[in-house]
Enzyme design. Structure first.
Site, mmCIF file in Angstrom:
data_model
loop_
_atom_site.group_PDB
_atom_site.id
_atom_site.type_symbol
_atom_site.label_atom_id
_atom_site.label_comp_id
_atom_site.label_asym_id
_atom_site.label_seq_id
_atom_site.Cartn_x
_atom_site.Cartn_y
_atom_site.Cartn_z
ATOM 1 C CE LYS A 125 -2.384 1.355 3.660
ATOM 2 N NZ LYS A 125 -3.408 1.376 4.714
ATOM 3 C CG ASP B 13 -1.903 8.178 11.831
ATOM 4 O OD1 ASP B 13 -1.603 9.204 12.473
ATOM 5 O OD2 ASP B 13 -2.549 8.202 10.771
#
Length: 329
Positions: A71, A225
């Site tokens: 990804k 994150d």
């Protein structure tokens, strides 16, 4: 062999949560047993554009199937205001491990939202009290929707409290789910008092305090994150059964990254990984447990597992656009 192009709608239509949740659990199992390869997430920083790219490759063997992919995702905070684009985009390349043929190129943004919700559901299934029926969500962005849909797969959720500073987003969330659940807007404290709490915000100062959390609440800390992000008060993390997805990622950019860098938390404060729990190496929720926390950073193996589900169903349903990317036909 054609490469299947799948946009966000295609990804969403071919990824039922009833199949995604077990697929993500299979990925955690494979990773824990050593049947997966997941190189560290790499970053390309672009300060001139106030953004970055992240590369997330992985391979996993789940026994009945194996899969590989990468990804390519970004975070560009200025996109919405300057270009009317999402701040986070993403592209998933899903490949045949045996031949390396790119089977599909699919929207990574939708895939990320779905697999993140599914990861929270896996943790909730093992760490929340068995009869949990209330879910609090802090942050009414796009991720809040998949949190509810996924967690509802593993617990009979009846009551939902959604908290966000943006009243319009709260109203939109309530309108979406009011026919399915007893759903209402509320404060962070009201959301935190539920049996299960999911936090999906980008804040850098904790917004969930110790006195607001229920005695046996399970918390899915999903928002952090990047280094500096921090949603849950240190006191909660210190006292909770603390479960992580990956040691390197959580200590660098997960919910624990700030107290970890400050020396407030160390190895002794981590109960274990979600992989250890799903494989039975360590027990999940026990009768003696109080608050539990799942620190989720998002793993490439989750993207690959989710992409596998999406691709298989897209082929079955004749969805997407097939094209001869490699010029082999």
């Amino acid at each position: 062999m054609e490469t299947l192009l799948l946009n966000g709608t295609d990804v969403r239509q071919n990824a039922s949560m009833s199949e995604l949740v077990p697929a993500i659990e299979d990925a955690f199992v494979a990773f824990e047993r050593g049947d997966a390869q997941m190189p560290a997430k790499s970053y390309v920083d672009l300060p001139q554009y106030n953004g970055d790219f992240r590369s997330m490759p992985a391979y996993l063997d789940a026994g009945e199937w194996d899969a590989a992919g990468v990804k390519w995702v970004n975070v560009h905070p200025d996109n919405p205001e300057k270009f009317d684009l999402p701040s986070v985009l993403g592209t998933m390349i899903y490949s045949d491990p045996e031949t390396a043929v790119p089977l599909s190129i699919m929207d990574g943004r939708e895939l990320t939202m779905l697999r993140t919700g599914a990861a929270a559901a896996v943790a909730t299934d093992h760490l929340a009290i068995p009869d949990a029926d209330s879910l609090g969500i802090v942050g009414a962005g796009v991720q809040s929707y998949t949190q509810l849909r996924a967690i509802s797969q593993v617990r009979d959720i009846e009551t939902v409290v959604i908290s966000d500073l943006d009243e319009e987003r709260v109203a939109e969330f309530v309108a979406t789910f009011e026919d399915e659940y007893d759903v209402r807007g509320g404060t962070v404290a009201e959301a935190a008092a539920c049996d299960v709490l999911s936090t999906v915000t980008p804040v850098e100062s904790p917004i969930v305090s110790p006195d607001s959390v229920g005695e046996h609440t399970h918390i899915n800390a999903m928002g952090a994150d990047a280094a500096g992000k921090h949603e849950i008060a240190d006191e909660i993390l210190l006292d909770a059964k603390l479960v992580i997805d990956d040691y390197e990622q959580t200590t660098h950019s997960g919910e624990i990254n700030v107290p970890w860098s400050e020396g407030v938390l160390d190895d002794d404060d981590i109960y274990g990984s979600v992989g250890e729990i799903v494989t039975g190496k360590k027990p999940g929720r026990t009768e003696e447990d109080g608050v539990s926390v799942f620190d989720s950073t998002g793993l490439a193996i989750q993207d690959v597992a989710a992409a596998h589900v999406v691709y298989e169903h897209a082929v079955e349903n004749d969805n997407g656009y097939g094209f001869d990317l490699l010029g082999l036909q």
